[in-house]
Design an enzyme around this catalytic site. Sequence first.
Site, short mmCIF file in Angstrom:
data_model
loop_
_atom_site.label_atom_id
_atom_site.label_comp_id
_atom_site.label_asym_id
_atom_site.label_seq_id
_atom_site.Cartn_x
_atom_site.Cartn_y
_atom_site.Cartn_z
N HIS A 132 2.93 -3.48 6.66
CA HIS A 132 1.89 -2.47 6.45
C HIS A 132 1.91 -1.49 7.63
CE1 HIS A 132 -0.47 -4.56 3.23
NE2 HIS A 132 0.23 -5.57 3.67
N GLU B 214 1.30 -4.74 11.02
CA GLU B 214 0.77 -3.38 10.92
C GLU B 214 1.62 -2.57 11.88
OE1 GLU B 214 -1.64 -2.04 9.10
OE2 GLU B 214 -2.62 -3.80 8.24
N HIS C 239 0.85 -1.19 0.00
CA HIS C 239 0.00 0.00 0.00
C HIS C 239 0.88 1.24 0.00
CE1 HIS C 239 -3.26 -2.72 1.82
NE2 HIS C 239 -3.50 -2.53 0.54
N ARG D 155 -3.28 4.73 -2.09
CA ARG D 155 -3.11 3.39 -1.53
C ARG D 155 -2.87 2.31 -2.60
NH1 ARG D 155 -5.41 -0.09 2.69
NH2 ARG D 155 -6.53 -1.84 1.79
ZN ZN Z 1 -1.51 -1.85 4.15
#
Ligand code: ZN
Length: 438
Positions: free
Chosen positions: A325, A399, A197, A255
């Site tokens: 991410h 994340e 992303h 994104r």
């Molecule tokens: Zn992501």
Amino acid sequence: MKFLGKPRSQRAAFLPLCLLFLKILHPGHSHLYSSRYAGDKVIRLIPNTEEEAYALKNIYQQLKVDLWQPSSISQVSEGTVTDVHIAHNGSRALLAFLQETNIQYKILMEDLQKVLEKGRSLPTQRSRRSVSGYNYEVYHSLEEIQNWMHHLNKTHSGLIHMFSIGKSYEGRSLFVLKLGRRSRAYKRAVWIDCGIHAREWIGPAFCQWFVKEALLTYRSDPTMRKMLNHLYFYIMPVFNVDGYHFSWTNDRFWRKTRSRNSRFRCRGVDANRNWRVKWCDEGASMHPCDDTYCGPFPESEPEVKAVANFLRKHKKHIRAYLSFHAYAQMLLYPYSYKYATIPNFSCVESAAHKAVNALQSVYGVQYRYGPASSTLYVSSGSSMDWAYKSGIPYTFAFELRDTGHFGFLLPEMLIKPTCTETMLAVKNITMHLLKKCP
Ligand SMILES: [Zn+2]
Ligand SMILES: *[C@@H]1O[C@H](CO)[C@@H](O)[C@H](O)[C@H]1NC(C)=O
Ligand SMILES: *[C@@H]1O[C@H](CO)[C@@H](O)[C@H](O)[C@H]1NC(C)=O
Ligand SMILES: *[C@@H]1O[C@H](CO)[C@@H](O)[C@H](O)[C@H]1NC(C)=O
Ligand SMILES: *[C@@H]1O[C@H](CO)[C@@H](O)[C@H](O)[C@H]1NC(C)=O
């Protein structure tokens, strides 16, 4: 200090002096997008009832908010936090609506442009640090990252080999670094990708940090030596190269990929919904204008196809797939597309548990961990699920920081602590998989 005669690990400290000049010539951040985010706000909302969730979904659609968390309107539900970026001209309408409906909210950022500008290191820090070598504590443009990769490929050919696995939609090379001591042709391997992303800039910064640490500590740190002796690491610092470039030049909050659609003007596909695993089901959108658009068919994106082909070809040796991410502070493992327990749950779960403990031991930063579906939200067609389904036993998605204070605009000052703690988690997972799990 001289370069000559120094062991490789010490030479790494003086990494690319010549890149420095590129840095000075390259101011980056593209005049900060001509102040296009001035007056924009980021607001955290918590719908407490089903009715409130429904009302929020409607207003989000009407005002075309940029959803930060979760990533799709369909995932907005009662009791879950949503962070939205609202353009300056829509913020008055949104705030009026919130006051009218009494929905609980908190303004996280009053002026997005100001946060964007403040998040950069001071010009003096940017240049002073780069005098002693490559500056890993600032975000780098795609061009800088690719130059850095080429440089390492030349100067550290004993441990690094750089190659391309294909081309992006816009024709950019998809570069991967193979890192590890070339002792045997076939060793077990770990795949790491960052920047699926585009707007999650801390991802590529971590991939660079990982490579730097590996080169710097290979001689001095027994754990790192073991990792690089026993394994190959395939590292893709920027997966979504077109999107990442676009997030530097045009839209900081882009994104998706940048592919064109035959019927709509909206561009791009969510490269983490485009994999052939329960493709385009729950948590993915069929609409090309949505941020979680799954694409016209699985692997429609050349970036996804290239990585899938590479993993298919090498899956026999690849023991782990790690994808980076932001933001949420979570360590996730399959499944993402359904609420169910994976067959090797206990091995994977204990790896995650130890990894987040190791991470927390540095600065006390807490990560949640668990199956992506129940820990974050359900999403189909993700790379992690696909990698797991194709036979890679350990697959994780990180994340990274934070939990919304800065969101995608994590300041450069926080690159070092974020990467330092994340390194421990990655090393811990890697050591875990070198052992036999019952
Ligand atoms: Zn992501
Ligand atoms: C806000 O401005 C953008 C252009 O800057 C425009 O496309 C959009 O329709 C405007 N939104 C509202 C609610 O006026
Ligand atoms: C990396 O270096 C090797 C030689 O050491 C070269 O063959 C290869 O083409 C280089 N990779 C790239 C992407 O330039
Ligand atoms: C992994 O982390 C755990 C703590 O969660 C620690 O006890 C263990 O020593 C770590 N292992 C390695 C190899 O870092
Ligand atoms: C579970 O782990 C064992 C041992 O590591 C492995 O042989 C097996 O293939 C794994 N099964 C799955 C479904 O990942």
